[in-house]
Scaffold this motif. Sequence first.
Motif, PDB file in Angstrom:
ATOM      1  N   GLY A  95      39.981  49.698  37.555  1.00 50.89           N
ATOM      2  CA  GLY A  95      40.332  51.005  37.737  1.00 50.89           C
ATOM      3  C   GLY A  95      42.271  50.591  38.202  1.00 50.89           C
ATOM      4  N   LYS A  96      43.120  52.085  37.446  1.00 52.62           N
ATOM      5  CA  LYS A  96      44.718  51.407  37.639  1.00 52.62           C
ATOM      6  C   LYS A  96      44.762  53.311  37.955  1.00 52.62           C
ATOM      7  N   LEU A  97      45.625  53.323  39.107  1.00 48.81           N
ATOM      8  CA  LEU A  97      46.015  54.872  39.039  1.00 48.81           C
ATOM      9  C   LEU A  97      47.607  55.053  39.218  1.00 48.81           C
ATOM     10  N   HIS A  98      48.376  56.272  38.893  1.00 51.92           N
ATOM     11  CA  HIS A  98      49.143  55.614  38.448  1.00 51.92           C
ATOM     12  C   HIS A  98      50.001  57.240  39.775  1.00 51.92           C
ATOM     13  N   PHE A  99      50.964  57.179  41.183  1.00 54.19           N
ATOM     14  CA  PHE A  99      51.112  58.347  41.788  1.00 54.19           C
ATOM     15  C   PHE A  99      53.076  58.291  42.246  1.00 54.19           C
ATOM     16  N   THR A 100      53.275  59.466  42.945  1.00 53.57           N
ATOM     17  CA  THR A 100      54.598  59.312  43.334  1.00 53.57           C
ATOM     18  C   THR A 100      53.738  59.655  45.192  1.00 53.57           C
ATOM     19  N   TYR A 101      55.252  58.841  45.722  1.00 55.25           N
ATOM     20  CA  TYR A 101      54.825  58.767  46.610  1.00 55.25           C
ATOM     21  C   TYR A 101      56.767  59.608  47.586  1.00 55.25           C
ATOM     22  N   ASN A 102      57.527  60.174  48.049  1.00 55.95           N
ATOM     23  CA  ASN A 102      58.832  60.662  48.328  1.00 55.95           C
ATOM     24  C   ASN A 102      60.039  60.166  46.958  1.00 55.95           C
ATOM     25  N   GLU A 103      58.705  60.801  45.907  1.00 51.80           N
ATOM     26  CA  GLU A 103      59.546  60.674  44.337  1.00 51.80           C
ATOM     27  C   GLU A 103      59.993  59.508  44.155  1.00 51.80           C
ATOM     28  N   ASP A 104      59.221  58.687  44.653  1.00 48.36           N
ATOM     29  CA  ASP A 104      59.236  57.128  44.061  1.00 48.36           C
ATOM     30  C   ASP A 104      57.576  57.143  43.426  1.00 48.36           C
ATOM     31  N   ALA A 105      57.620  56.696  42.217  1.00 49.23           N
ATOM     32  CA  ALA A 105      56.313  55.991  40.853  1.00 49.23           C
ATOM     33  C   ALA A 105      55.917  54.651  41.633  1.00 49.23           C
ATOM     34  N   TYR A 106      54.424  54.627  41.479  1.00 47.84           N
ATOM     35  CA  TYR A 106      53.687  53.411  42.055  1.00 47.84           C
ATOM     36  C   TYR A 106      52.350  53.358  40.896  1.00 47.84           C
ATOM     37  N   LEU A 107      52.369  52.243  40.552  1.00 49.32           N
ATOM     38  CA  LEU A 107      50.866  52.162  40.038  1.00 49.32           C
ATOM     39  C   LEU A 107      50.051  51.315  40.737  1.00 49.32           C
ATOM     40  N   LEU A 108      48.601  51.677  40.902  1.00 49.73           N
ATOM     41  CA  LEU A 108      48.163  50.764  41.594  1.00 49.73           C
ATOM     42  C   LEU A 108      46.436  50.163  40.621  1.00 49.73           C
ATOM     43  N   GLY A 109      46.777  49.050  41.063  1.00 51.28           N
ATOM     44  CA  GLY A 109      45.559  48.503  39.892  1.00 51.28           C
ATOM     45  C   GLY A 109      44.808  48.026  40.516  1.00 51.28           C
ATOM     46  N   PHE A 110      43.194  47.776  41.112  1.00 48.98           N
ATOM     47  CA  PHE A 110      42.217  47.100  41.252  1.00 48.98           C
ATOM     48  C   PHE A 110      40.789  45.753  40.942  1.00 48.98           C
ATOM     49  N   SER A 111      40.399  45.836  41.005  1.00 51.23           N
ATOM     50  CA  SER A 111      39.391  44.701  40.292  1.00 51.23           C
ATOM     51  C   SER A 111      38.474  44.179  40.983  1.00 51.23           C
ATOM     52  N   ARG A 112      37.244  44.748  40.861  1.00 46.28           N
ATOM     53  CA  ARG A 112      35.960  44.059  42.067  1.00 46.28           C
ATOM     54  C   ARG A 112      36.116  42.731  41.801  1.00 46.28           C
ATOM     55  N   LEU A 113      36.030  41.377  42.901  1.00 44.76           N
ATOM     56  CA  LEU A 113      35.927  39.772  42.653  1.00 44.76           C
ATOM     57  C   LEU A 113      34.269  39.819  43.066  1.00 44.76           C
ATOM     58  N   ALA A 114      34.162  40.539  44.262  1.00 47.74           N
ATOM     59  CA  ALA A 114      32.340  40.339  44.282  1.00 47.74           C
ATOM     60  C   ALA A 114      31.721  41.719  45.438  1.00 47.74           C
TER      61      ALA A 114
END
Length: 536
Positions: A174-193
């Motif tokens: 999945g991928k999630l976008h969010f803001t923290y302290n007015e800075d924008a972040y993109l979190l991505g993850f994938s399952r390895l096992a």
Amino acid sequence: MFKFLKVIFLLIVLAAFAASVFFQLNYTKIHEELKTRLAAKISTLSDYSVSVGSIKYVPLQAVTVGNVRIYEKDEKDKLVARITDMTVTIDIPLLIRDKQLKTIIELSGLYTDHSLSDATVRTLSRAGTTFKEALDPAHVYSVSVIEGRVAARNVRLNDVFGVLDVDNMTIPSGKLHFTYNEDAYLLGFSRLAVNKYDLSLRSEDLNLSIDIAKTETALEISSLSGIYQVFYFDLKGEVSGIYSSEPALSMSGTVETDLTSFAQLPGEAGKLARDHTVSGKLSSSLFFNCTGLSLEKCSATATTAAENIRIDNILIPEITGKFSLDKGILTAPLINGTIYRGTLLCTLEVDFLKKNSPYTLRTVINNMDLGSFVRAVTDDKEQLFGTLNADLSLSGSSLYPETALGHGSVTVSDANLGTMPIATPLLGDWFSNVQNAFNWDTRENIEQAFMDFEIKDRHITTDDLTFLSDDMYITSEGYVDFDGNLDFNFQSFIRDTDPQEDEDWQTAIRNTVINLGKFVSKSRLSGTVKDPVWGI
């Protein structure tokens, strides 16, 4: 987090199913029947027991479930999560036409793992051949966070949106976008096992890759590597006590940076690098432990080495130091290096828990080759020599350089300075002008010099800047400020030809000016460091 999403999916499907089947019953009966069936069904299909406070619905449109509480099945008094309100809106035409379930869920007051969330979420299931298949939670394959925010202790995430892939009630990527302290972040993850994931976290200043595995009580971080601003990380560690109120983070590894890239930084560090030519490499081996995301409960140790540090023409070949952080106080009991055949010693302390992060710094330079230093920082190639010793004590706010307060001294001995710029950076290249201004009949070689100074109100002030030769000496008082403005008054005298004996050479230098000789002339230096003006 993923188990709680599973619980939410079950609530959604069961609420939709119950609403679509029983909406024709009278309200009192359906409320009690649905609450009972929901609680029993979820307890059967999951590892949790559930209580439902209320159910409201608009037939064939939406169902609202209120005051939902989820407990550990074996510990019925241990609350895992609660939901104040959850409204599920169902796309009925799609469900009837294609036997495909599409819902929009509005969550208000989702409390779990010491965090509080509000979110609007959309789920989509694969089309089935029967309504039973369409309502099967295992057919959900996509969850989209349309809008959300999360608050956990001192962390608040806003503008949360993204897409989670779902496979048989698990989330492989999945991928999630969010803001923290007015800075924008993109979190991505994938399952390895099973319980192992590869994560990436990116922002304007951040690019990290993380390999993480979940155990019963901890998150094991086998690799955390990447860049933050101009710092390169290669770390590993774990987050223990993940279900406690104060999880603990332990990490170890290396951090490296190249000072050439400091011009990209904001604030004073970036301004310094942009205003000057800065280069050199710095690396640290570190270990830190932090409990509950509180600086007061963090500790760290680091061994740092720097090579070929250069600011403009000033070169420091090597610096090493050991740092420690405990209860918000950073200390460096010994930072040492070499500078133009001499030694550089520093001690440092910064209290990050106090307002404006006050610091104290002491720097001592012993036996520096002044001739090599002057030839490096100026165009003067004369064969000058001398030994420089300096001592500086400084304190102030780490956030506001203009608050610096301090004092120090500089002494030059065993010298043949000739017409060199003896008081760099106070005088720069202008000492030859001093000699001309005083109309000396012969050129005097400056053999010794000293100065005590004070730093206050963005000024470096001295009242005893003194240059000594065999037959004459010059005294000066004045200041240079942090903006480069300066104002000094100079006087020259004939020296007393019978200096007294003293215990050491430092005392001798100062005692030579006690018995004043014949006054010769005076001069004034004003203007700026870059554009000095001589006058009377």
